[in-house]
Design an enzyme around this catalytic site. Structure first.
Site, PDB file in Angstrom:
ATOM      1  N   ARG A  36       7.846  -9.471   6.876  1.00  0.00           N
ATOM      2  CA  ARG A  36       6.498  -9.111   6.402  1.00  0.00           C
ATOM      3  C   ARG A  36       5.540 -10.188   6.900  1.00  0.00           C
ATOM      4  O   ARG A  36       5.781 -11.376   6.701  1.00  0.00           O
ATOM      5  CB  ARG A  36       6.510  -9.054   4.866  1.00  0.00           C
ATOM      6  CG  ARG A  36       5.177  -8.717   4.216  1.00  0.00           C
ATOM      7  CD  ARG A  36       4.797  -7.267   4.483  1.00  0.00           C
ATOM      8  NE  ARG A  36       3.624  -6.858   3.731  1.00  0.00           N
ATOM      9  CZ  ARG A  36       2.380  -7.244   3.962  1.00  0.00           C
ATOM     10  NH1 ARG A  36       2.129  -8.107   4.927  1.00  0.00           N
ATOM     11  NH2 ARG A  36       1.386  -6.777   3.237  1.00  0.00           N
ATOM     12  N   GLU A  44      -1.215   1.588   4.774  1.00  0.00           N
ATOM     13  CA  GLU A  44       0.144   2.133   4.814  1.00  0.00           C
ATOM     14  C   GLU A  44       0.241   3.345   5.749  1.00  0.00           C
ATOM     15  O   GLU A  44      -0.739   4.050   5.988  1.00  0.00           O
ATOM     16  CB  GLU A  44       0.576   2.583   3.409  1.00  0.00           C
ATOM     17  CG  GLU A  44       0.536   1.491   2.357  1.00  0.00           C
ATOM     18  CD  GLU A  44       1.645   0.473   2.514  1.00  0.00           C
ATOM     19  OE1 GLU A  44       2.574   0.722   3.291  1.00  0.00           O
ATOM     20  OE2 GLU A  44       1.572  -0.579   1.855  1.00  0.00           O
ATOM     21  N   ARG A  88      12.468  -9.528   2.132  1.00  0.00           N
ATOM     22  CA  ARG A  88      11.897  -9.585   3.488  1.00  0.00           C
ATOM     23  C   ARG A  88      11.505 -11.018   3.816  1.00  0.00           C
ATOM     24  O   ARG A  88      11.038 -11.756   2.940  1.00  0.00           O
ATOM     25  CB  ARG A  88      10.649  -8.692   3.575  1.00  0.00           C
ATOM     26  CG  ARG A  88      10.918  -7.237   3.281  1.00  0.00           C
ATOM     27  CD  ARG A  88       9.640  -6.407   3.302  1.00  0.00           C
ATOM     28  NE  ARG A  88       8.665  -6.849   2.313  1.00  0.00           N
ATOM     29  CZ  ARG A  88       7.526  -6.210   2.059  1.00  0.00           C
ATOM     30  NH1 ARG A  88       7.198  -5.126   2.737  1.00  0.00           N
ATOM     31  NH2 ARG A  88       6.686  -6.661   1.138  1.00  0.00           N
TER      32      ARG A  88
END
Length: 215
Positions: A36, A44, A88
């Site tokens: 990320r 998104e 992440r």
């Protein structure tokens, strides 16, 4: 001092695939891991709750265009946590020496967000880049109030499009000659009439002192 050098060191990784404008999957320490991008947020493209947001696809394709042709992809970690609660990696991501976060912000395809100290090494320069994109009114900054403190608001764009649609529906032409006459699309002289003013309803036209043409 030595710790700072280690933290600033870039680690070369291999691209596995792209996930979103601000997330990619890489091979790191022999395993496939999602990364990320630190300090930025893109709209998104396939969020389970939010779905696809305006400019999400453009951000994803822009990131894809950078990482898929890159000869070298590198990660730089900040001094805080290296992972988020989803497992992440959190990193600044470089393609052939250029930082993707900066490129996304320049294009108006990301906002500065998720600023959690101490992972704030580049927040000031990111904010300066964002300010330029805002002034230029590009990408996510094209639409007033689409970007807010808590994220992206597609509903603002929808209400804007409804407003413009209703303006497009104002088809009654008002013509000011010796008299103020209005013509609806059914009027015989509608096509020839030059619209000096447009009305959405006949009632509006009458209130403004216009009358229908004599048949």
């Amino acid at each position: 001092m030595n710790g700072e050098n280690i933290d600033n060191k870039r680690i070369e990784v291999e691209l596995a695939h792209i996930i979103d404008g601000d997330t990619i999957s890489v091979i790191y320490n022999g395993k496939q891991t999602n990364v990320r991008f630190l300090l930025v947020d893109c709209p998104e493209t396939s969020h389970p709750r939010l779905g696809e947001q305006p400019f999400g696809k453009e951000a994803k394709e822009f990131t894809r265009s950078l990482v898929e042709i890159a000869h070298k992809i590198e990660l730089e970690f900040d001094i805080g946590p290296k992972q988020d609660k989803y497992g992440r990696l959190l990193a600044y991501v470089y393609v052939d020496g250029k930082m993707i976060q900066e490129e996304l912000l320049k294009k108006g395809l990301a906002r500065v967000a998720y600023v959690y100290p101490p992972n704030t090494r580049y927040v000031d320069q990111f904010t300066a880049i964002q300010k330029k994109a805002q002034q230029q009114g590009i990408g996510i900054w094209e639409i007033e109030n689409y970007v807010q403190e808590d994220g992206f608001h597609p509903d603002v764009m929808e209400s804007n499009s409804k407003t413009s649609k209703s303006e497009d529906d104002c088809l009654i032409k008002g013509n000011i000659g010796s008299e103020k006459i209005y013509h609806t699309p059914d009027s015989p002289w509608y096509e020839e009439t030059k619209a000096e003013v447009l009305f959405c309803t006949e009632e509006e036209a009458v209130k403004a002192g216009f009358r229908p043409p004599k048949q």
